[in-house]
Write a protein that holds these residues in place. Structure first.
Motif, mmCIF file in Angstrom:
data_model
loop_
_atom_site.group_PDB
_atom_site.id
_atom_site.type_symbol
_atom_site.label_atom_id
_atom_site.label_comp_id
_atom_site.label_asym_id
_atom_site.label_seq_id
_atom_site.Cartn_x
_atom_site.Cartn_y
_atom_site.Cartn_z
ATOM 1 N N LEU A 199 -34.323 -37.794 9.112
ATOM 2 C CA LEU A 199 -33.006 -37.186 9.190
ATOM 3 C C LEU A 199 -32.878 -36.222 8.023
ATOM 4 N N VAL A 200 -32.441 -35.009 8.308
ATOM 5 C CA VAL A 200 -32.241 -34.020 7.260
ATOM 6 C C VAL A 200 -30.739 -33.809 7.105
ATOM 7 N N VAL A 201 -30.237 -33.980 5.884
ATOM 8 C CA VAL A 201 -28.813 -33.843 5.591
ATOM 9 C C VAL A 201 -28.628 -32.618 4.695
ATOM 10 N N TYR A 202 -27.746 -31.720 5.116
ATOM 11 C CA TYR A 202 -27.419 -30.516 4.348
ATOM 12 C C TYR A 202 -26.021 -30.662 3.771
ATOM 13 N N THR A 203 -25.866 -30.383 2.480
ATOM 14 C CA THR A 203 -24.553 -30.461 1.844
ATOM 15 C C THR A 203 -24.377 -29.303 0.863
ATOM 16 N N PRO A 204 -23.154 -28.759 0.808
ATOM 17 C CA PRO A 204 -22.893 -27.718 -0.185
ATOM 18 C C PRO A 204 -22.492 -28.360 -1.509
ATOM 19 N N PRO A 205 -22.741 -27.692 -2.620
ATOM 20 C CA PRO A 205 -22.259 -28.212 -3.896
ATOM 21 C C PRO A 205 -20.723 -28.275 -3.886
ATOM 22 N N THR A 206 -20.154 -29.359 -4.349
ATOM 23 C CA THR A 206 -18.712 -29.567 -4.348
ATOM 24 C C THR A 206 -17.998 -28.452 -5.111
ATOM 25 N N GLY A 207 -16.964 -27.884 -4.491
ATOM 26 C CA GLY A 207 -16.141 -26.873 -5.143
ATOM 27 C C GLY A 207 -16.810 -25.516 -5.296
ATOM 28 N N SER A 208 -17.943 -25.322 -4.675
ATOM 29 C CA SER A 208 -18.678 -24.061 -4.840
ATOM 30 C C SER A 208 -18.232 -23.020 -3.814
ATOM 31 N N ALA A 209 -18.648 -21.786 -4.041
ATOM 32 C CA ALA A 209 -18.396 -20.721 -3.067
ATOM 33 C C ALA A 209 -19.084 -21.054 -1.750
ATOM 34 N N SER A 210 -20.235 -21.726 -1.813
ATOM 35 C CA SER A 210 -20.934 -22.133 -0.595
ATOM 36 C C SER A 210 -20.092 -23.127 0.203
ATOM 37 N N ALA A 211 -19.431 -24.062 -0.497
ATOM 38 C CA ALA A 211 -18.564 -25.034 0.193
ATOM 39 C C ALA A 211 -17.401 -24.317 0.865
ATOM 40 N N GLU A 212 -16.840 -23.323 0.181
ATOM 41 C CA GLU A 212 -15.727 -22.558 0.760
ATOM 42 C C GLU A 212 -16.178 -21.773 1.985
ATOM 43 N N ARG A 213 -17.348 -21.163 1.917
ATOM 44 C CA ARG A 213 -17.848 -20.389 3.053
ATOM 45 C C ARG A 213 -18.203 -21.289 4.230
ATOM 46 N N LEU A 214 -18.737 -22.459 3.957
ATOM 47 C CA LEU A 214 -19.039 -23.398 5.034
ATOM 48 C C LEU A 214 -17.753 -23.886 5.697
ATOM 49 N N ALA A 215 -16.708 -24.143 4.909
ATOM 50 C CA ALA A 215 -15.410 -24.533 5.465
ATOM 51 C C ALA A 215 -14.826 -23.413 6.307
ATOM 52 N N ALA A 216 -14.968 -22.173 5.833
ATOM 53 C CA ALA A 216 -14.482 -21.018 6.600
ATOM 54 C C ALA A 216 -15.236 -20.900 7.919
ATOM 55 N N LEU A 217 -16.513 -21.166 7.887
ATOM 56 C CA LEU A 217 -17.308 -21.120 9.115
ATOM 57 C C LEU A 217 -16.882 -22.205 10.090
ATOM 58 N N ALA A 218 -16.613 -23.404 9.581
ATOM 59 C CA ALA A 218 -16.151 -24.503 10.431
ATOM 60 C C ALA A 218 -14.786 -24.182 11.053
ATOM 61 N N ALA A 219 -13.959 -23.460 10.318
ATOM 62 C CA ALA A 219 -12.622 -23.119 10.816
ATOM 63 C C ALA A 219 -12.675 -22.096 11.946
ATOM 64 N N LEU A 220 -13.783 -21.400 12.094
ATOM 65 C CA LEU A 220 -13.910 -20.409 13.152
ATOM 66 C C LEU A 220 -14.026 -21.048 14.533
ATOM 67 N N ARG A 221 -14.311 -22.291 14.596
ATOM 68 C CA ARG A 221 -14.519 -22.980 15.891
ATOM 69 C C ARG A 221 -13.253 -23.110 16.632
#
Length: 101
Positions: A79-101
């Motif tokens: 199993l491969v688990v991907y996680t963004p660093p907490t509070g990072s710009a990457s976490a914000e961009r991943l959240a923005a991507l999830a919101a596009l759904r």
């Protein structure tokens, strides 16, 4: 050759099989005697974690940390688990991507 571990990972990921004869061992034509030596040793290694960069047209680039886990009942699976660093710009961009759904 600065990273012989990259070669070992390549050898792990690209095995020859009867169904994939194009992956048969090849003879390197390298200018580096060190590379030829590492290739001949055919050491295989497994990397179980790292960082991977992604780019999505809607949110831009972001980096996720990945880690692999193998179940003890079936070590051929993982199993491969991907996680963004907490509070990072990457976490914000991943959240923005999830919101596009």
């Amino acid at each position: 050759m600065r990273r012989p571990d990259q070669l070992r990972e390549f050898l792990r990921d690209e095995p020859a099989t009867p169904e994939r004869p194009e992956k048969a061992p090849i003879k390197p034509r390298a200018r580096s005697p060190e590379f030829v030596r590492h290739w001949a040793e055919h050491q295989v290694t497994y990397c179980t974690y790292g960082d991977k960069r992604f780019h999505h047209p809607a949110v831009g680039g972001f980096t996720l940390h990945w880690e692999t886990f193998a179940p003890t009942a079936d070590p051929d699976l993982y199993l491969v688990v991907y996680t963004p660093p907490t509070g990072s710009a990457s976490a914000e961009r991943l959240a923005a991507l999830a919101a596009l759904r």
